[in-house]
Enzyme design. Sequence first.
Site, PDB file in Angstrom:
ATOM      1  N   GLU A  21       0.898  -1.149   0.124  1.00 40.91           N
ATOM      2  CA  GLU A  21       0.072  -0.042  -0.071  1.00 40.91           C
ATOM      3  C   GLU A  21       0.910   1.005   0.057  1.00 40.91           C
ATOM      4  O   GLU A  21       1.699   1.697   1.158  1.00 40.91           O
ATOM      5  CB  GLU A  21      -0.794  -0.071   1.212  1.00 40.91           C
TER       6      GLU A  21
ATOM      7  N   CYS B  42      -1.876   8.564   4.181  1.00 39.21           N
ATOM      8  CA  CYS B  42      -1.611   8.589   2.568  1.00 39.21           C
ATOM      9  C   CYS B  42      -3.412   8.616   2.037  1.00 39.21           C
ATOM     10  O   CYS B  42      -3.400   8.932   0.811  1.00 39.21           O
ATOM     11  CB  CYS B  42      -1.529   7.011   2.352  1.00 39.21           C
TER      12      CYS B  42
END
Length: 987
Positions: A750, A784
């Site tokens: 990720e 993020c």
Amino acid sequence: MTSENFLESSIQQIGRTLAKHSKASTTTILSQRWWNDLLMDWGMRDEDFKVQLFRFVDVLPTLKTDEQFTRVLAEYFGSTPILPKPLKWSLNKLPSFWVGSHIGALVLRRQFLRMAHTFMAGDSMANAMPVLEKLWRSGRCASVDLLGEATVSESESDAYRDHCLDALRVFHDHAQRWPTNTLLEQDHHGLLPRTNLSIKISALYSQLDPADPEGSFEGVASRLRPILNLATQLPASITFDLEQYELKDVTYEIFMRILSEPDYRNFPYAGIALQTYLRDADITLDRLVDWVRQRGTPITIRLVKGAYWDAENIQNEQRGWPIPVLRHKVETDANFEYISGKLFAHPTLFRPAFGTHNLRSLAHAEAIAQANNFGPQDYEYQSLFGMAESLQHAVVQYGRRVRVYTPVGELIPGMAYLVRRLLENTSNESFISKQRDHETPLEVLLAPPQPFSVSGSPPLPHSQNVQSPFENEPHTDFSREPARQAMRHALEKVKKELGQTIIFPVPSSLGSLKDEIVSTNPSRPKDIIARIPIYAPTQVEAAIQAAQKAWKHWRTTTPDTRADYLCRVAELIRQRRHELVAWEIFETGKPWREADGDIAEAIDFLEFYARDMRRLGRPQRLGQAPGELNHLEWRPRGLAVVISPWNFSLAIPTGLVSSALVTGNAVLFKPSERSPMMGYHLFQLFQEAGLPSGVLHFMPGGPEVGKALVSHPQIHVIAFTGSKEAGLHIIQQASKVAPGQHHVPHAIAEMGGKNAIIIDETADLDEAVQGVLYSFTGYQGQKCSACSRVIALEPVYADFIDRLTQAARSLNVGAPEDPKNHMGPMIDERALLKVRQYVDIAHQEGKVLLDRVMDQEGWFQGPVIVGNIQPHHRLAQEEIFGPVVSVLKAESFEAALTMAMQSDFALTGGIYSRSPMNIQKARESFDVGNFYINRPITGSLVGRQPFGGHRLSGVGTKAGGEGYLQQFMVQRVTSENTMRRGFAPTQ
């Protein structure tokens, strides 16, 4: 006749008298009242229509043209079956004929706007004064409520204060010319001012936070004192409204504290609402009784049932918190009667004001007053402007004081108020709706509510039963004093433990680790959190061999047993939750709620993956053909490397480590060198839970240690969360097969995002500003999922960017151990310098509208907002990982969608819109892993919003969702021929 029977007889007699006087007059076809009643009746008959009606009324003020009105009206109602045929035909056909469309839009738009204005006296105090005078001359006084209380910045809070001051002056000046009315101007405590203003403390301080009662008081009091000073001078009455339950305690605290100050201790015209739909209303009243006795000056109690019932149920259920309101209308009615009796028991302390449209509740209060020999001037009844007009007149005719709660302000900020009124009008349990139903007998309307016991909501479980469905761990409710006290104690306890050198087990062949890293407090870099020994790249081999040896036994451990370890760790985290929050606050600079949410998410991962493994651990039969038995099984891959980030320093490593462990892999865990202490806590929790030795290796170290782990030929799976550059390197490395290596390592990565939020012309800007603000400043933008691009349509661009800038300017930035600070520091100097580099680029590419440079110890950077950015600019393309947001302007919604997709990433995105068509277009075209509508784009919850993206945002299945664990395992299918000599067992 007993006293109870006598009271009930009196209630029935008073109720019938009032009902006789309040029989509604007939309405004329196509009159405004006829139109309002028609919509309300439709809303009561059809829940889907009611939802569409409320949503359309909410967006109505933003529709500036007839074309917009017609288009959005059709979006909401074009397929609604309950609409009359002529209206449906016009929605479906008239837009194709310009003249017909124009006329139809004018008529409908006027009717809807008039309906909205039914509940408001005017858009300004000057325009409202004739309405207030008309009320006075009809025997009714008023309390003015200034709409527009949703302040998102300190400048807007200043404006609200000034509006209150202006309203008091205008109200007072005009009211002096009205005729005398003793009933409205005198009670048993003396003078009653004609000027009466209701205020909301949330509008007086944009940073109001129940987690910070001291800072909230100072923020509100500085603006409240000028209002009280003027009210004392005129004089005028000031009543504090009650809002959501989360603000209840801080509201009462501010009310009592400021009115205990010497300048206001003797002010006799202060009041506050008391909501009887709250389970703790009785306790609150007892608290007020004690305080007023101590203060020595009476106050007004506005007894109401409460206007946020729907929101309280929905929001608290979403959060997993106890429901603070009574669940049934009849319980609230009973509580209203009970509290009414208690109010009358303290005539020297209170001026009772009963806010109700319920005939039974009103008759009960009147009967209690008469039974206790109260005079007509000793109490009053309050009603909402535009509602229950006939009942208001009946009470006036009965010779009692009526005060009308009267909203004044512009329509857009009044929408929240209006929707609450519509909810009251259309609730199936509402007295007004029952009254509108002419078939409801008066005996039913006046029937006594059933007695009840305020036992509170069932307590939330401290741990989950492994057989029960998964439920998210509730975040801590810091509006409650016990939670704040526990957090303060934890901070003090952890502060005494800082600076220690950590010791943890390593393979015996290594002896001890020579080097160390020093974790420091980003708010005060000189303060050491801990000293942690670290691995060198050459020492990785020993840990891998030890893990390989442990795995041979761990792989055969049953899935249920492995799941049990996760549940034990979850329970240990619950037991020391506040301490772990404190450690995270000190080591990574997260504010209270951000850190608490991270710890809650760690628990969620453990509980969710434990349940999912119990499901996956049972062989699944494939097919039903006779004579054969096919089973699908999931088996562990082998050794798993976990490389976790620092920004969710417990949640993400917990998710990665627990998923690798519960699926039967041995784990080599390298935490971020920026948050090694939180990684150590996770390791210790698993050790304390009894995890077998060698199954989990804690391997702190620098980037070279991570590279050595990733490239080792005995590694079977790599789970990584971090930067795009590091993630791509890992994926590339995993594709390489060394000589003698018999497998291809599986990489789960990720890697980040460049996330956008679209604001269209129908958006609720109050929600949009607050949602964007949180999405780009939450944990200093170091997520993020954080918003780094906002694409606003041209009609709202200027207003949105101005309000966002003011809101960001108002945020408190500072050390996160102080709950008043909603933003803490960047993680370290390197992160701060990166933000400053992008600010320099911003000056070259666009216009820097806000850059809050912080001149204080620590790595602090306030919000940065940049306008005039184009899609190709670096600020619109590159991930910054800080509180920097670029605002782009789009000429159309289609152009906005195109801009949003001009990115290499596809992680999160969002839209603020009240156009069903635009929302649907975005659903279809906004290509991201997690798409959010009318809410912030950060803060996903395990099981409810599984998290993860695609393109350059990552590879792998979404964390916290079904399918995630399978990445750590391989499938095996076993097929058995069960037929022997022509027969097969029944299967």
